[in-house]
Design a protein around this motif. Structure first.
Motif, PDB file in Angstrom:
ATOM      1  N   SER A  13      79.335  15.876  51.391  1.00  0.00           N
ATOM      2  CA  SER A  13      79.818  16.725  50.291  1.00  0.00           C
ATOM      3  C   SER A  13      78.761  16.961  49.224  1.00  0.00           C
ATOM      4  N   GLU A  14      77.652  16.248  49.291  1.00  0.00           N
ATOM      5  CA  GLU A  14      76.553  16.447  48.346  1.00  0.00           C
ATOM      6  C   GLU A  14      75.524  17.448  48.866  1.00  0.00           C
ATOM      7  N   GLY A  15      75.728  17.947  50.088  1.00  0.00           N
ATOM      8  CA  GLY A  15      74.698  18.722  50.751  1.00  0.00           C
ATOM      9  C   GLY A  15      74.832  20.224  50.652  1.00  0.00           C
ATOM     10  N   TYR A  16      73.807  20.868  51.123  1.00  0.00           N
ATOM     11  CA  TYR A  16      73.671  22.329  51.127  1.00  0.00           C
ATOM     12  C   TYR A  16      74.736  22.993  51.996  1.00  0.00           C
ATOM     13  N   ARG A  17      74.916  22.504  53.226  1.00  0.00           N
ATOM     14  CA  ARG A  17      75.910  23.104  54.134  1.00  0.00           C
ATOM     15  C   ARG A  17      77.312  23.016  53.549  1.00  0.00           C
ATOM     16  N   TYR A  18      77.642  21.891  52.947  1.00  0.00           N
ATOM     17  CA  TYR A  18      78.964  21.730  52.341  1.00  0.00           C
ATOM     18  C   TYR A  18      79.150  22.743  51.209  1.00  0.00           C
ATOM     19  N   ALA A  19      78.123  22.895  50.394  1.00  0.00           N
ATOM     20  CA  ALA A  19      78.210  23.847  49.275  1.00  0.00           C
ATOM     21  C   ALA A  19      78.412  25.267  49.787  1.00  0.00           C
ATOM     22  N   LEU A  45      65.875  16.025  64.001  1.00  0.00           N
ATOM     23  CA  LEU A  45      65.445  16.726  62.793  1.00  0.00           C
ATOM     24  C   LEU A  45      65.548  18.237  62.980  1.00  0.00           C
ATOM     25  N   LEU A  46      65.070  18.729  64.114  1.00  0.00           N
ATOM     26  CA  LEU A  46      65.138  20.167  64.377  1.00  0.00           C
ATOM     27  C   LEU A  46      66.583  20.648  64.447  1.00  0.00           C
ATOM     28  N   ALA A  47      67.461  19.855  65.024  1.00  0.00           N
ATOM     29  CA  ALA A  47      68.881  20.223  65.085  1.00  0.00           C
ATOM     30  C   ALA A  47      69.483  20.284  63.684  1.00  0.00           C
ATOM     31  N   GLU A  48      69.121  19.354  62.827  1.00  0.00           N
ATOM     32  CA  GLU A  48      69.636  19.353  61.456  1.00  0.00           C
ATOM     33  C   GLU A  48      69.120  20.558  60.675  1.00  0.00           C
ATOM     34  N   LEU A  49      67.859  20.881  60.834  1.00  0.00           N
ATOM     35  CA  LEU A  49      67.305  22.054  60.156  1.00  0.00           C
ATOM     36  C   LEU A  49      67.945  23.333  60.692  1.00  0.00           C
ATOM     37  N   ASN A  50      68.239  23.348  61.980  1.00  0.00           N
ATOM     38  CA  ASN A  50      68.940  24.476  62.574  1.00  0.00           C
ATOM     39  C   ASN A  50      70.345  24.609  61.982  1.00  0.00           C
ATOM     40  N   GLU A  51      71.029  23.505  61.757  1.00  0.00           N
ATOM     41  CA  GLU A  51      72.355  23.520  61.136  1.00  0.00           C
ATOM     42  C   GLU A  51      72.286  24.125  59.734  1.00  0.00           C
ATOM     43  N   LEU A 102      69.984  26.221  58.602  1.00  0.00           N
ATOM     44  CA  LEU A 102      69.689  27.645  58.762  1.00  0.00           C
ATOM     45  C   LEU A 102      70.924  28.402  59.261  1.00  0.00           C
ATOM     46  N   TRP A 103      71.619  27.853  60.217  1.00  0.00           N
ATOM     47  CA  TRP A 103      72.815  28.489  60.771  1.00  0.00           C
ATOM     48  C   TRP A 103      73.897  28.623  59.690  1.00  0.00           C
ATOM     49  N   GLY A 104      74.059  27.595  58.853  1.00  0.00           N
ATOM     50  CA  GLY A 104      75.021  27.677  57.758  1.00  0.00           C
ATOM     51  C   GLY A 104      74.697  28.816  56.813  1.00  0.00           C
ATOM     52  N   SER A 105      73.417  29.020  56.563  1.00  0.00           N
ATOM     53  CA  SER A 105      72.987  30.129  55.706  1.00  0.00           C
ATOM     54  C   SER A 105      73.324  31.465  56.347  1.00  0.00           C
ATOM     55  N   ILE A 106      73.061  31.579  57.634  1.00  0.00           N
ATOM     56  CA  ILE A 106      73.339  32.835  58.341  1.00  0.00           C
ATOM     57  C   ILE A 106      74.830  33.142  58.339  1.00  0.00           C
ATOM     58  N   LEU A 107      75.648  32.136  58.577  1.00  0.00           N
ATOM     59  CA  LEU A 107      77.104  32.343  58.544  1.00  0.00           C
ATOM     60  C   LEU A 107      77.561  32.789  57.158  1.00  0.00           C
ATOM     61  N   ASP A 113      79.891  35.507  47.586  1.00  0.00           N
ATOM     62  CA  ASP A 113      79.139  35.696  46.347  1.00  0.00           C
ATOM     63  C   ASP A 113      77.700  35.236  46.530  1.00  0.00           C
ATOM     64  N   ASN A 114      76.785  35.997  46.022  1.00  0.00           N
ATOM     65  CA  ASN A 114      75.356  35.669  46.053  1.00  0.00           C
ATOM     66  C   ASN A 114      74.783  35.567  47.468  1.00  0.00           C
ATOM     67  N   TYR A 115      75.345  36.314  48.409  1.00  0.00           N
ATOM     68  CA  TYR A 115      74.837  36.230  49.785  1.00  0.00           C
ATOM     69  C   TYR A 115      73.393  36.720  49.884  1.00  0.00           C
ATOM     70  N   HIS A 116      72.964  37.570  48.973  1.00  0.00           N
ATOM     71  CA  HIS A 116      71.561  38.013  48.989  1.00  0.00           C
ATOM     72  C   HIS A 116      70.627  36.841  48.686  1.00  0.00           C
ATOM     73  N   VAL A 117      71.046  35.971  47.773  1.00  0.00           N
ATOM     74  CA  VAL A 117      70.239  34.797  47.426  1.00  0.00           C
ATOM     75  C   VAL A 117      70.150  33.862  48.628  1.00  0.00           C
ATOM     76  N   ILE A 118      71.272  33.635  49.279  1.00  0.00           N
ATOM     77  CA  ILE A 118      71.273  32.774  50.464  1.00  0.00           C
ATOM     78  C   ILE A 118      70.407  33.403  51.561  1.00  0.00           C
ATOM     79  N   GLY A 119      70.363  34.719  51.625  1.00  0.00           N
ATOM     80  CA  GLY A 119      69.484  35.412  52.562  1.00  0.00           C
ATOM     81  C   GLY A 119      68.019  35.096  52.303  1.00  0.00           C
TER      82      GLY A 119
END
Length: 134
Positions: A21-27, A65-71, A73-78, A85-91
């Motif tokens: 819950s402290e992480g980027y994907r959760y946010a 590590l590569l799988a976690e970084l892929n997660e 990146l994939w969370g950002s794409i989703l 809101d702010n999807y351009h920033v996440i892009g």
């Protein structure tokens, strides 16, 4: 920060630990308060990547590590595809992470250039919500 601490933080940001819950994907998935909140998490990912690069963690393939970084990146794409809101920033974040991963895996001299200059190169996108609220 040690390489072990950096690995744990990457796992948190990828949503792979009990502190997810402290992480980027959760946010991204559950919402974030503002752009500064998600940008702070994004910047922390790169602090960890720099520590891992110094520790030679990219010299041989660490599939976890590569799988976690892929997660991440994939969370950002989703998130971008949902046009939240702010999807351009996440892009911007997705683009910078993708470029950096490519250069880390290619073992180039300056793999963090995209990150080191993203605030300047994308200031029109990153600070757009702030400019519009004035």
């Amino acid at each position: 920060m040690t390489t072990e601490e950096a690995r744990v933080k990457i796992a948190i940001h990828a949503g792979k630990t009990e502190n997810f819950s402290e992480g980027y994907r959760y946010a991204l998935r559950c919402g974030f308060c503002d752009v500064k909140d998600i940008q702070q998490k994004f910047d922390e990912i790169f602090i960890c990547l720099k520590v891992l690069k110094e520790g030679a963690c990219f010299d041989c393939a660490d599939t976890e590590l590569l799988a976690e970084l892929n997660e991440i990146l994939w969370g950002s794409i989703l998130y971008i595809n949902s046009q939240g809101d702010n999807y351009h920033v996440i892009g911007v974040f997705a683009e910078v992470l993708s470029e950096t991963l490519f250069y880390l895996l290619e073992n180039t001299d300056n793999p963090f250039d995209a990150f080191d200059y993203y605030k300047e190169n994308y200031d029109d996108i990153l600070y757009e919500p702030t400019k519009n609220s004035s």
